[in-house]
Design an enzyme around this catalytic site. Structure first.
Site, PDB file in Angstrom:
ATOM      1  N   GLY A 166      -8.182  -7.817   0.933  1.00 18.24           N
ATOM      2  CA  GLY A 166      -8.422  -6.385   1.027  1.00 18.24           C
ATOM      3  C   GLY A 166      -7.520  -5.603   0.092  1.00 18.24           C
ATOM      4  O   GLY A 166      -6.433  -6.054  -0.281  1.00 18.24           O
ATOM      5  N   CYS A 167      -7.994  -4.417  -0.288  1.00 18.51           N
ATOM      6  CA  CYS A 167      -7.205  -3.502  -1.119  1.00 18.51           C
ATOM      7  C   CYS A 167      -7.394  -2.087  -0.579  1.00 18.51           C
ATOM      8  O   CYS A 167      -7.640  -1.917   0.621  1.00 18.51           O
ATOM      9  CB  CYS A 167      -7.600  -3.615  -2.589  1.00 18.51           C
ATOM     10  N   GLN A 168      -7.302  -1.080  -1.414  1.00 19.01           N
ATOM     11  CA  GLN A 168      -7.424   0.300  -0.949  1.00 19.01           C
ATOM     12  C   GLN A 168      -8.886   0.714  -0.750  1.00 19.01           C
ATOM     13  O   GLN A 168      -9.233   1.272   0.271  1.00 19.01           O
ATOM     14  CB  GLN A 168      -6.732   1.237  -1.943  1.00 19.01           C
ATOM     15  N   GLY A 177     -11.716  -1.436  -2.241  1.00 21.11           N
ATOM     16  CA  GLY A 177     -12.620  -2.573  -2.337  1.00 21.11           C
ATOM     17  C   GLY A 177     -12.864  -3.102  -3.737  1.00 21.11           C
ATOM     18  O   GLY A 177     -13.525  -4.119  -3.903  1.00 21.11           O
ATOM     19  N   TYR A 204      -8.855  -0.692   2.741  1.00 17.76           N
ATOM     20  CA  TYR A 204      -8.025  -0.077   3.773  1.00 17.76           C
ATOM     21  C   TYR A 204      -8.564   1.294   4.181  1.00 17.76           C
ATOM     22  O   TYR A 204      -8.503   1.668   5.355  1.00 17.76           O
ATOM     23  CB  TYR A 204      -6.583   0.033   3.253  1.00 17.76           C
TER      24      TYR A 204
END
Length: 139
Positions: free
Chosen positions: A91-93, A95, A120
């Protein structure tokens, strides 16, 4: 007309090579033992992250004086912390970085890697559990 199909086809091929799941599917997998690999910067991670028992922060992009650059040691760092058979949720901020990281991990031989679509931001929007500095202060 064929020119307009090419970007769509490339996007489809890129996304189909990396299994993307939504935040609710990610939460269920995290609760059953999958490792959550947060590929955001250290600063982003410290400001708040998915609340998971098994969580690791290895940035895919690094902040430099010249802007963000791809972490040249990303695959090495993940390989030192994880086995190629481990079940990983990336996961990141938003996608985008996680999709690239997932594609790189799959290309490097990791077998059980899923990209958390929406990142996120989507996790928070769905009111799923987070770990933030503010949450710790409230305890």
């Amino acid at each position: 007309m064929a020119v307009s199909v090419i970007p769509f086809l490339l996007l489809f091929l890129l996304s189909s090579s990396a299994a993307t799941i939504d935040v609710h599917q990610a939460k269920a997998l995290i609760q059953t033992g999958s490792l959550y690999l947060d590929v955001r910067t250290v600063e982003e991670f410290q400001n708040g992250h998915v609340d998971a028992v098994n969580i690791l922060n290895i940035p895919y992009m690094l902040n430099t004086p010249n802007g963000k650059v791809k972490n040249p040691d990303f695959l090495k760092e993940v390989s030192l912390a994880c086995n190629k058979e481990d079940h990983l949720i990336v996961g990141c901020q938003l996608g985008m970085r996680s999709l690239s990281a997932t594609t790189d991990l799959l290309s490097d031989g990791f077998k059980n890697v899923k990209d958390m679509g929406g990142g996120y931001v989507d996790w928070v929007k769905n009111k799923l559990p987070v770990n933030t500095p503010l949450a710790k202060e409230e305890l």
